[in-house]
Design an enzyme around this catalytic site. Structure first.
Site, PDB file in Angstrom:
ATOM      1  N   ASN A  28       0.867  -1.151   0.006  1.00  0.00           N
ATOM      2  CA  ASN A  28       0.073  -0.017   0.076  1.00  0.00           C
ATOM      3  C   ASN A  28       0.799   1.199   0.036  1.00  0.00           C
ATOM      4  O   ASN A  28       0.504   2.080  -0.664  1.00  0.00           O
ATOM      5  CB  ASN A  28      -0.913  -0.128   1.113  1.00  0.00           C
ATOM      6  CG  ASN A  28      -0.476  -0.085   2.436  1.00  0.00           C
ATOM      7  OD1 ASN A  28       0.560  -0.781   2.610  1.00  0.00           O
ATOM      8  ND2 ASN A  28      -1.119   0.431   3.396  1.00  0.00           N
TER       9      ASN A  28
ATOM     10  N   GLY B 267       1.826  -5.110   7.570  1.00  0.00           N
ATOM     11  CA  GLY B 267       1.102  -5.865   6.732  1.00  0.00           C
ATOM     12  C   GLY B 267      -0.262  -6.437   7.499  1.00  0.00           C
ATOM     13  O   GLY B 267      -0.546  -5.438   8.491  1.00  0.00           O
ATOM     14  N   SER B 268      -0.748  -7.504   7.241  1.00  0.00           N
ATOM     15  CA  SER B 268      -2.079  -7.628   8.053  1.00  0.00           C
ATOM     16  C   SER B 268      -2.164  -8.268   9.089  1.00  0.00           C
ATOM     17  O   SER B 268      -0.732  -8.950   9.346  1.00  0.00           O
ATOM     18  CB  SER B 268      -2.742  -8.751   6.797  1.00  0.00           C
ATOM     19  OG  SER B 268      -2.090  -9.801   6.914  1.00  0.00           O
ATOM     20  N   THR B 269      -2.952  -8.209   9.970  1.00  0.00           N
ATOM     21  CA  THR B 269      -2.786  -8.934  11.608  1.00  0.00           C
ATOM     22  C   THR B 269      -2.844 -10.176  11.091  1.00  0.00           C
ATOM     23  O   THR B 269      -1.955 -10.980  11.942  1.00  0.00           O
ATOM     24  CB  THR B 269      -3.983  -8.439  12.112  1.00  0.00           C
ATOM     25  OG1 THR B 269      -3.962  -6.731  12.331  1.00  0.00           O
ATOM     26  CG2 THR B 269      -4.207  -8.818  13.557  1.00  0.00           C
TER      27      THR B 269
ATOM     28  N   VAL C 149      -1.002 -12.303   8.979  1.00  0.00           N
ATOM     29  CA  VAL C 149       0.121 -12.709   8.673  1.00  0.00           C
ATOM     30  C   VAL C 149       1.053 -12.275   9.885  1.00  0.00           C
ATOM     31  O   VAL C 149       1.826 -12.993  10.291  1.00  0.00           O
ATOM     32  CB  VAL C 149       0.470 -12.278   7.395  1.00  0.00           C
ATOM     33  CG1 VAL C 149       1.909 -12.479   7.182  1.00  0.00           C
ATOM     34  CG2 VAL C 149      -0.097 -12.622   6.254  1.00  0.00           C
ATOM     35  N   GLY C 150       0.780 -11.131  10.381  1.00  0.00           N
ATOM     36  CA  GLY C 150       1.636 -10.696  11.566  1.00  0.00           C
ATOM     37  C   GLY C 150       1.591 -11.575  12.729  1.00  0.00           C
ATOM     38  O   GLY C 150       2.676 -11.899  13.250  1.00  0.00           O
TER      39      GLY C 150
ATOM     40  N   GLU D 133       3.700  -3.815  12.401  1.00  0.00           N
ATOM     41  CA  GLU D 133       2.915  -2.584  11.812  1.00  0.00           C
ATOM     42  C   GLU D 133       1.753  -3.175  11.311  1.00  0.00           C
ATOM     43  O   GLU D 133       1.839  -3.739   9.975  1.00  0.00           O
ATOM     44  CB  GLU D 133       3.519  -1.805  11.101  1.00  0.00           C
ATOM     45  CG  GLU D 133       4.854  -0.927  11.624  1.00  0.00           C
ATOM     46  CD  GLU D 133       4.219   0.091  12.744  1.00  0.00           C
ATOM     47  OE1 GLU D 133       2.889   0.259  12.990  1.00  0.00           O
ATOM     48  OE2 GLU D 133       5.113   0.936  13.277  1.00  0.00           O
TER      49      GLU D 133
ATOM     50  N   CYS E 110      -3.598   2.208   6.309  1.00  0.00           N
ATOM     51  CA  CYS E 110      -3.637   1.374   7.709  1.00  0.00           C
ATOM     52  C   CYS E 110      -4.117   2.533   8.812  1.00  0.00           C
ATOM     53  O   CYS E 110      -4.899   2.219   9.702  1.00  0.00           O
ATOM     54  CB  CYS E 110      -2.615   0.915   8.434  1.00  0.00           C
ATOM     55  SG  CYS E 110      -1.201   1.869   7.974  1.00  0.00           S
TER      56      CYS E 110
ATOM     57  N   GLU F 239       7.966   2.850  15.229  1.00  0.00           N
ATOM     58  CA  GLU F 239       8.982   3.176  14.297  1.00  0.00           C
ATOM     59  C   GLU F 239       8.806   4.731  14.040  1.00  0.00           C
ATOM     60  O   GLU F 239       7.897   5.246  15.025  1.00  0.00           O
ATOM     61  CB  GLU F 239       8.376   2.587  12.725  1.00  0.00           C
ATOM     62  CG  GLU F 239       8.337   1.239  12.788  1.00  0.00           C
ATOM     63  CD  GLU F 239       8.460   0.652  11.469  1.00  0.00           C
ATOM     64  OE1 GLU F 239       7.179   0.272  10.971  1.00  0.00           O
ATOM     65  OE2 GLU F 239       9.286   0.485  10.862  1.00  0.00           O
TER      66      GLU F 239
HETATM   67  P1  NAD Z   1      -0.217  -9.090   3.880  1.00  0.00           P
HETATM   68  O1  NAD Z   1      -0.045  -9.480   5.325  1.00  0.00           O
HETATM   69  O2  NAD Z   1      -0.816 -10.040   2.884  1.00  0.00           O
HETATM   70  O3  NAD Z   1       1.305  -8.816   3.323  1.00  0.00           O
HETATM   71  C1  NAD Z   1       2.243  -8.000   3.574  1.00  0.00           C
HETATM   72  C2  NAD Z   1       3.724  -8.726   3.294  1.00  0.00           C
HETATM   73  O4  NAD Z   1       3.985  -9.963   3.966  1.00  0.00           O
HETATM   74  C3  NAD Z   1       3.873  -8.887   1.935  1.00  0.00           C
HETATM   75  O5  NAD Z   1       5.075  -8.597   1.557  1.00  0.00           O
HETATM   76  C4  NAD Z   1       3.618 -10.539   1.827  1.00  0.00           C
HETATM   77  O6  NAD Z   1       4.491 -10.920   0.732  1.00  0.00           O
HETATM   78  C5  NAD Z   1       4.183 -10.585   3.193  1.00  0.00           C
HETATM   79  N1  NAD Z   1       3.824 -11.994   3.669  1.00  0.00           N
HETATM   80  C6  NAD Z   1       2.595 -12.727   3.247  1.00  0.00           C
HETATM   81  N2  NAD Z   1       2.632 -13.949   3.908  1.00  0.00           N
HETATM   82  C7  NAD Z   1       3.808 -14.118   4.586  1.00  0.00           C
HETATM   83  C8  NAD Z   1       4.367 -15.002   5.402  1.00  0.00           C
HETATM   84  N3  NAD Z   1       3.749 -16.408   5.566  1.00  0.00           N
HETATM   85  N4  NAD Z   1       5.494 -15.073   5.940  1.00  0.00           N
HETATM   86  C9  NAD Z   1       6.242 -13.699   5.556  1.00  0.00           C
HETATM   87  N5  NAD Z   1       5.931 -12.640   4.800  1.00  0.00           N
HETATM   88  C10 NAD Z   1       4.583 -12.969   4.465  1.00  0.00           C
HETATM   89  O7  NAD Z   1      -0.663  -7.942   3.762  1.00  0.00           O
HETATM   90  P2  NAD Z   1      -0.981  -6.929   2.662  1.00  0.00           P
HETATM   91  O8  NAD Z   1      -2.265  -7.164   1.907  1.00  0.00           O
HETATM   92  O9  NAD Z   1       0.248  -6.664   1.600  1.00  0.00           O
HETATM   93  O10 NAD Z   1      -1.020  -5.201   3.157  1.00  0.00           O
HETATM   94  C11 NAD Z   1      -2.229  -4.572   3.656  1.00  0.00           C
HETATM   95  C12 NAD Z   1      -2.252  -4.781   5.123  1.00  0.00           C
HETATM   96  O11 NAD Z   1      -0.964  -4.265   5.620  1.00  0.00           O
HETATM   97  C13 NAD Z   1      -3.399  -4.176   5.914  1.00  0.00           C
HETATM   98  O12 NAD Z   1      -4.019  -4.836   6.731  1.00  0.00           O
HETATM   99  C14 NAD Z   1      -2.933  -2.715   6.296  1.00  0.00           C
HETATM  100  O13 NAD Z   1      -3.524  -2.435   7.448  1.00  0.00           O
HETATM  101  C15 NAD Z   1      -1.433  -3.272   6.783  1.00  0.00           C
HETATM  102  N6  NAD Z   1      -0.553  -2.018   6.844  1.00  0.00           N
HETATM  103  C16 NAD Z   1      -0.259  -1.703   8.187  1.00  0.00           C
HETATM  104  C17 NAD Z   1       0.628  -0.613   8.104  1.00  0.00           C
HETATM  105  C18 NAD Z   1       1.082  -0.021   9.781  1.00  0.00           C
HETATM  106  O14 NAD Z   1       1.826   0.671   9.591  1.00  0.00           O
HETATM  107  N7  NAD Z   1       0.330  -0.271  10.586  1.00  0.00           N
HETATM  108  C19 NAD Z   1       1.003   0.057   7.007  1.00  0.00           C
HETATM  109  C20 NAD Z   1       0.443  -0.381   5.836  1.00  0.00           C
HETATM  110  C21 NAD Z   1      -0.157  -1.304   5.720  1.00  0.00           C
END
Ligand code: NAD
Length: 451
Positions: free
Chosen positions: A129, A205-207, A209-210, A227, A261, A430
């Site tokens: 994003n 990324g997403s909660t 995967v996090g 994040e 986000c 961060e």
């Molecule tokens: P996502 O979790 O699908 O992917 C994020 C990253 O993680 C990508 O690079 C992906 O390839 C990687 N990934 C996916 N599965 C993995 C695994 N099993 N092991 C290691 N890495 C893996 O999220 P997305 O759809 O790319 O991003 C959108 C999400 O990110 C939204 O939920 C958004 O709120 C969040 N986001 C949060 C912030 C913040 O600062 N809090 C900022 C931007 C986006």
């Protein structure tokens, strides 16, 4: 192979080889070797190289911005800001290298000092994003604190990251110190998380995967910053400047097509001001210019992908009512600005992260009710409070459980102020004055004067 599509046209822009676990292994070995020399270099030399990197990025802002528009569909104005943000982050981090001070703590019989040591090799896993800023949020301070960085961009947006790695070499950063590994999450991302040679993971990324990454990091007690998602409130009290609040509300959730986000997607309005607010909000939403991201007049571009479009559509079912803006027809992943009204407080669109140009408006009765509603999600990233009452602004700021709040404004992110989430929006912080410290271990050393 990763296929990079232009989200505004669906045209294939590039194919990029996807890194394997063996590629990650080799990259960790190169990074480990490069990091030793980098950590041993004089702080002033590290700072000078990072400033040079910033200067090279500055020379390429327009090129990077256009690449971002092509692979992510961001508006040109936003993309220029994003490329400039990378430059600023590098400059800011460079200024911290010579200020990464330990402490001297009073003790009897000697001298006690703390030393902030780099962690080693840091793995940065970025989302699509905000591909450039989010990569740089972690990369710049991690490098400044003496670490090497391996960056895995999202599958859909590897191009700006790859270009930044080239620019780092052009600026004179040592080979291997900052490497970009485009690849899939389950392969390249997971290899970074599981690799014993990586000391810390910064994941955005997403909660969902996090959480899985956090569980895997536990195996090695690996350092971790998360994040994650958000579902942030925009609280409008009846005593606020309602015109200003209604004028600011659209772009507070439509910027970057809502794929932010911090998007203020839960608009909470005091019941006595509710009708007036909607009356002002309706034309503001209908007038948002959605279209070609390269057109300077455009306020909102497409969504990133077909999958994201389907996800957003699934939240806006036929039975829901509200305000709808305009969006182009035809190729591209377009969805109109949408505000849903009359939805139950616990409807999926009211509590889950849609990550698209969709907000809900919910009425509240009084301050306590506003706080209850604002906190009624599992997230806690951002939020806004609109009121003319200073006491209320401060009470609400204390009561909303989120990491980044703004009063009579929607601003959330400045590279020199801390950023991060409460609850399921994340772990750690961060940016801000302590950005570099997050990439160090504190070592305490006692030196006896009695021997
Ligand atoms: P996502 O979790 O699908 O992917 C994020 C990253 O993680 C990508 O690079 C992906 O390839 C990687 N990934 C996916 N599965 C993995 C695994 N099993 N092991 C290691 N890495 C893996 O999220 P997305 O759809 O790319 O991003 C959108 C999400 O990110 C939204 O939920 C958004 O709120 C969040 N986001 C949060 C912030 C913040 O600062 N809090 C900022 C931007 C986006």
């Amino acid at each position: 192979m990763l296929q990079v599509l232009n989200p505004a046209t669906e045209e294939l822009v590039a194919t990029v080889p996807a890194a394997t676990a063996a590629d990650v292994d080799a990259a960790v070995a190169r990074a480990t070797a490069a990091q030793r020399g980098w950590a041993a270099a004089a702080p002033a030399d590290r700072a000078r190289l990072l400033r040079r990197f910033a200067a090279v990025v500055d020379e390429h802002v327009e090129e990077l911005a256009r690449l971002e528009v092509t692979e992510a569909g961001h508006t040109l104005g936003n993309a220029r800001w994003e490329a400039g943000n990378v430059r600023d982050l590098l400059d800011f981090a460079a200024g911290g290298v010579e200020r990464l001070n330990g402490r001297q703590i009073p003790v009897a019989g000697g001298l006690d000092v703390t030393i902030l040591e780099p962690l080693g090799v840091v793995g940065v896993i970025a989302p699509w994003n905000f591909p450039m800023p989010i990569a740089a949020w972690a990369t710049a301070p991690a490098l400044a604190a003496g670490n090497a960085v391996l960056l895995k961009p999202a599958e859909t947006t590897p191009l700006t990251a790859l270009r930044l790695a080239e620019l780092a070499l052009e600026a004179g950063l040592p080979e291997g110190l900052f490497q970009v590994l485009p690849g899939t999450g389950p392969v390249a991302g997971n290899a970074l998380v599981e690799h014993p040679g990586i000391a810390k993971i910064v994941f955005t990324g997403s909660t969902r995967v996090g959480k899985s990454i956090m569980a895997k990091c536990a195996d090695q007690v690996k350092r971790l910053t998360l994040e994650l998602g958000g579902k942030s409130p925009n609280i409008v009290f009846a005593d606020a400047d309602i015109e200003a609040a209604a004028a600011a509300a659209p772009m507070a959730f439509l910027d970057n097509s809502g794929q932010d986000c911090c998007a203020r997607t839960r608009i909470l309005v005091e019941r006595s001001a509710y009708d007036r607010f909607l009356e002002l909000l309706t034309p503001a939403i209908e007038e948002i210019v959605v279209g070609d991201p390269l057109d300077e007049r455009t306020q909102m571009g497409p969504l990133i992908s077909r999958a994201q479009l389907d996800r957003v559509r699934s939240y806006v079912t036929e039975d829901l009512q509200g305000i709808r803006g305009k969006a182009p027809e035809g190729p591209g992943f377009w969805f109109p600005p949408t505000v849903l009204t009359g939805v139950p407080e616990d409807a999926p669109c009211a509590v889950e992260e849609v990550f698209g140009p969709v907000a809900v408006v919910l009425p509240f009765d009084d301050e306590a009710d506003a706080i209850r509603l604002a906190n009624a999600t599992e997230y806690g990233l951002s939020g806004s409070i609109w009121t003319r009452d200073v006491g209320r602004a401060l009470r609400a700021s204390r009561a909303v459980r989120a990491g980044n709040l703004s009063v009579n404004s929607h601003s959330s992110v400045r590279y020199w102020t801390p950023f991060g989430g409460y609850r399921q929006s994340g772990l750690g912080r961060e940016l801000g004055p302590d950005a570099l410290t997050a990439f160090t271990e504190t070592k305490n050393v006692f030196i006896s004067t009695e021997a």
